[in-house]
Design an enzyme around this catalytic site. Structure first.
Site, short mmCIF file in Angstrom:
data_model
loop_
_atom_site.label_atom_id
_atom_site.label_comp_id
_atom_site.label_asym_id
_atom_site.label_seq_id
_atom_site.Cartn_x
_atom_site.Cartn_y
_atom_site.Cartn_z
N CYS A 17 -63.21 -101.33 -20.09
CA CYS A 17 -62.63 -101.20 -21.43
C CYS A 17 -62.63 -102.55 -22.15
CB CYS A 17 -61.22 -100.63 -21.30
SG CYS A 17 -60.44 -100.24 -22.88
N CYS A 18 -62.22 -103.62 -21.44
CA CYS A 18 -62.24 -104.95 -22.05
C CYS A 18 -63.68 -105.38 -22.38
CB CYS A 18 -61.61 -105.97 -21.11
SG CYS A 18 -59.81 -106.00 -21.07
N CYS A 59 -53.20 -105.66 -25.49
CA CYS A 59 -53.23 -104.33 -26.10
C CYS A 59 -52.00 -103.53 -25.68
CB CYS A 59 -54.49 -103.59 -25.67
SG CYS A 59 -56.00 -104.31 -26.31
N CYS A 76 -51.78 -101.79 -22.21
CA CYS A 76 -51.98 -102.65 -21.04
C CYS A 76 -51.00 -103.81 -20.96
CB CYS A 76 -53.39 -103.24 -21.06
SG CYS A 76 -54.67 -102.01 -21.08
N CYS A 97 -59.06 -110.86 -19.49
CA CYS A 97 -59.80 -109.77 -20.12
C CYS A 97 -61.31 -109.99 -20.03
CB CYS A 97 -59.38 -109.59 -21.56
SG CYS A 97 -59.67 -111.03 -22.59
S1 SF4 Z 1 -56.56 -105.00 -22.87
FE1 SF4 Z 1 -56.50 -102.83 -22.20
S2 SF4 Z 1 -56.82 -101.52 -24.02
FE2 SF4 Z 1 -57.36 -103.66 -24.54
S3 SF4 Z 1 -59.55 -103.74 -24.27
FE3 SF4 Z 1 -58.66 -104.45 -22.32
S4 SF4 Z 1 -58.37 -102.62 -21.03
FE4 SF4 Z 1 -58.84 -101.93 -23.15
#
Ligand code: SF4
Length: 194
Positions: free
Chosen positions: A71-72, A155, A158, A181
């Protein structure tokens, strides 16, 4: 925020950006609005073209709850790399006292991971107290979450608040063995001074 304030005082026209994952806290979006008003600048929202719906179709719902690294990579690392490709350097607010992974942080390093450009960390030797002293002395706007036990804000899905005595970054990616991240991998220093 300290860097934005210092840049405003320097009167230099340095672009300011933030990674808009579409998953930031309302308090973070409110802070960006205050930055616009206070400094008269337009922070650039750097984001992926992959909408949250498209991400869910391709990778499943709530990817951050199953594979936060991916996701990151999709919502932070790739968009930032594309954005920085047009520049020769970027400036960060990283500090050595933020985590063990950052305790050797140089003031200037070569960032190969972002496509090859200089990475400048002017606050490398600042303590957390130094930051707050500056914020108070200069009335710098800051994220309201910091007053609610969120020393490090990422985010919304998270990030949790930290408990007394916990590491300041303990609230990031709770339940995962993940501390970064991916936009700040350790890279070889090209200059170190103190
Ligand atoms: S911090 Fe969490 S929601 Fe944001 S990009 Fe990374 S995994 Fe995705």
């Amino acid at each position: 925020m300290v860097l934005i304030d210092l840049l405003a005082e320097s009167k230099r026209n340095v672009p300011v950006y933030y990674l808009d994952t579409d998953l930031l806290f309302p308090e973070t979006y409110a802070l960006i609005e205050r930055v616009r008003e206070r400094y008269g600048i337009e922070p650039v929202a750097v984001r992926t073209e992959l909408t949250l719906d498209a991400q869910a179709r391709l990778h499943g719902e709530a990817l951050w709850a199953r594979d936060p690294d991916q996701c990151c990579a999709l919502r932070k690392v790739a968009p930032q790399r594309a954005f920085l490709a047009r520049y020769g350097a970027w400036i960060t607010g990283l500090r050595r006292d933020q985590s063990d992974a950052r305790k050797e942080l140089p003031f200037i390093e070569w960032d190969a991971s972002s496509g090859g450009l200089a990475k400048i960390n002017p606050l490398a030797d600042w303590s957390e107290q130094d930051v707050w002293d500056y914020v108070v002395a200069h009335d710098v706007p800051y994220n309201a979450l910091h007053d609610r036990a969120f020393p490090s804000v990422g985010c919304l899905p998270c990030t949790r608040h930290v408990l007394p005595g916990e590491d300041p970054r303990a609230g990031r990616w709770p339940g995962f063995d993940k501390t970064e991240c991916g936009i700040h991998p350790v890279s070889p220093a090209v200059e170190r001074s103190s």
